[in-house]
Design a protein around this motif. Structure first.
Motif, short mmCIF file in Angstrom:
data_model
loop_
_atom_site.label_atom_id
_atom_site.label_comp_id
_atom_site.label_asym_id
_atom_site.label_seq_id
_atom_site.Cartn_x
_atom_site.Cartn_y
_atom_site.Cartn_z
N THR A 36 0.84 -1.20 0.00
CA THR A 36 0.00 0.00 0.00
C THR A 36 0.88 1.25 0.00
O THR A 36 2.07 1.19 0.34
CB THR A 36 -0.91 0.03 1.24
N PRO A 37 0.30 2.41 -0.34
CA PRO A 37 1.07 3.67 -0.27
C PRO A 37 1.60 3.96 1.14
O PRO A 37 2.60 4.65 1.29
CB PRO A 37 0.05 4.74 -0.69
N HIS A 108 2.01 -16.52 -13.42
CA HIS A 108 2.47 -15.24 -13.94
C HIS A 108 2.51 -14.27 -12.76
O HIS A 108 1.48 -14.05 -12.11
CB HIS A 108 1.52 -14.73 -15.03
N PHE A 109 3.68 -13.71 -12.49
CA PHE A 109 3.87 -12.84 -11.34
C PHE A 109 3.82 -11.38 -11.77
O PHE A 109 4.42 -11.00 -12.78
CB PHE A 109 5.22 -13.13 -10.67
N TYR A 110 3.11 -10.58 -10.97
CA TYR A 110 2.93 -9.16 -11.24
C TYR A 110 3.24 -8.33 -10.00
O TYR A 110 3.04 -8.79 -8.88
CB TYR A 110 1.49 -8.87 -11.68
N LEU A 111 3.67 -7.10 -10.23
CA LEU A 111 3.87 -6.12 -9.18
C LEU A 111 2.76 -5.08 -9.32
O LEU A 111 2.57 -4.52 -10.41
CB LEU A 111 5.24 -5.45 -9.32
N ALA A 112 2.01 -4.86 -8.25
CA ALA A 112 0.93 -3.88 -8.26
C ALA A 112 1.46 -2.56 -7.71
O ALA A 112 2.08 -2.53 -6.64
CB ALA A 112 -0.24 -4.36 -7.42
N GLU A 113 1.20 -1.47 -8.43
CA GLU A 113 1.67 -0.16 -8.02
C GLU A 113 0.51 0.85 -8.04
O GLU A 113 -0.44 0.68 -8.79
CB GLU A 113 2.80 0.31 -8.93
N GLY A 114 0.62 1.89 -7.24
CA GLY A 114 -0.40 2.92 -7.19
C GLY A 114 -1.72 2.38 -6.65
O GLY A 114 -2.76 2.53 -7.27
N GLU A 127 -15.66 -17.93 -0.87
CA GLU A 127 -14.29 -17.80 -0.37
C GLU A 127 -14.36 -17.16 1.01
O GLU A 127 -15.24 -16.36 1.30
CB GLU A 127 -13.45 -16.93 -1.31
N ASN A 128 -13.42 -17.52 1.84
CA ASN A 128 -13.35 -16.98 3.19
C ASN A 128 -11.92 -16.45 3.39
O ASN A 128 -11.13 -17.04 4.11
CB ASN A 128 -13.70 -18.06 4.21
N ILE A 129 -11.64 -15.34 2.73
CA ILE A 129 -10.29 -14.78 2.71
C ILE A 129 -10.18 -13.67 3.75
O ILE A 129 -11.01 -12.77 3.80
CB ILE A 129 -9.95 -14.23 1.31
N THR A 130 -9.13 -13.73 4.55
CA THR A 130 -8.80 -12.66 5.49
C THR A 130 -7.67 -11.84 4.86
O THR A 130 -6.66 -12.41 4.43
CB THR A 130 -8.34 -13.24 6.84
N VAL A 131 -7.86 -10.54 4.81
CA VAL A 131 -6.86 -9.64 4.25
C VAL A 131 -5.98 -9.12 5.38
O VAL A 131 -6.49 -8.68 6.42
CB VAL A 131 -7.52 -8.45 3.53
N HIS A 132 -4.68 -9.17 5.19
CA HIS A 132 -3.73 -8.63 6.16
C HIS A 132 -2.94 -7.50 5.52
O HIS A 132 -2.45 -7.65 4.41
CB HIS A 132 -2.75 -9.71 6.64
N GLU A 133 -2.84 -6.39 6.22
CA GLU A 133 -1.98 -5.27 5.82
C GLU A 133 -0.91 -5.17 6.89
O GLU A 133 -1.19 -4.73 8.01
CB GLU A 133 -2.78 -3.98 5.71
N VAL A 134 0.28 -5.59 6.56
CA VAL A 134 1.35 -5.70 7.54
C VAL A 134 2.43 -4.67 7.23
O VAL A 134 2.95 -4.63 6.11
CB VAL A 134 1.97 -7.13 7.52
N PRO A 135 2.79 -3.84 8.22
CA PRO A 135 3.88 -2.89 7.97
C PRO A 135 5.14 -3.62 7.51
O PRO A 135 5.54 -4.63 8.10
CB PRO A 135 4.10 -2.23 9.34
N GLU A 136 5.72 -3.12 6.44
CA GLU A 136 6.91 -3.77 5.88
C GLU A 136 8.00 -3.92 6.93
O GLU A 136 8.72 -4.92 6.96
CB GLU A 136 7.42 -2.97 4.68
#
Length: 167
Positions: A36-37, A108-114, A127-136
């Motif tokens: 994320t930004p 196929h691997f991609y880098l997401a930007e912006g 689907e039962n997906i948990t999203v994690h946003e982890v500080p780098e």
């Protein structure tokens, strides 16, 4: 090649002494490395029946499972469905086998930007997906904690962390 079993999505085949799974219609998969930004690494967690436990991974999914689509479009779709983030840019990195001793599937691997958060994420119906946003800055410690809690970490997470560190 001899077909040993034919399922809805996979076939089990034998070539000589080698047995492996192949995706029907040779549908490849995509995986998206995303930050994320704010500097948070985006990972998803969901139960995986083949290993009998929850697994952490970067967002990923099949390309073309909803009809013909370019792999980059599949990467955009999977990122949005699983994490709720839309990417301004999806940059192709490379293609490789997902598990060459077990399956014919390629990734196929991609880098997401912006990135911009536009939805809740969590996947599509069923689907039962948990999203994690982890500080780098905490990612190594956080992955160790999740592993200690019994969550499997897909080894490709470390591949993604490398690509995020150099981009």
């Amino acid at each position: 090649m001899e077909t040993l079993y034919e399922g809805r999505f996979l076939n089990m085949v034998r070539e000589g002494r080698w047995e492996y799974c192949e995706r029907k219609n040779s549908t490849p998969a995509v995986m998206i490395f995303a930050r994320t930004p704010e500097g948070n690494i985006l990972l998803v967690e969901e139960f995986r029946p083949p290993i009998g436990r929850r697994c952490l991974c970067f967002p990923a999914g099949l390309s073309g499972d909803e009809g013909p689509e370019a792999h980059a479009d599949a990467a955009r779709r999977e990122l949005l469905e699983e994490t709720g983030y839309r990417a301004e840019v999806i940059r192709y990195l490379f293609t490789g086998p997902s598990s060459p001793g077990l399956t014919s599937e390629t990734l196929h691997f991609y880098l997401a930007e912006g990135l911009e958060r536009v939805a809740a994420g969590g996947g599509v119906e069923g689907e039962n997906i948990t999203v994690h946003e982890v500080p780098e800055s905490r990612i190594t410690e956080w992955l160790a904690e999740k592993t200690a809690d019994g969550v499997a970490v897909d080894p490709r997470v470390y591949t993604g962390l490398y690509f995020l560190s150099v981009n």
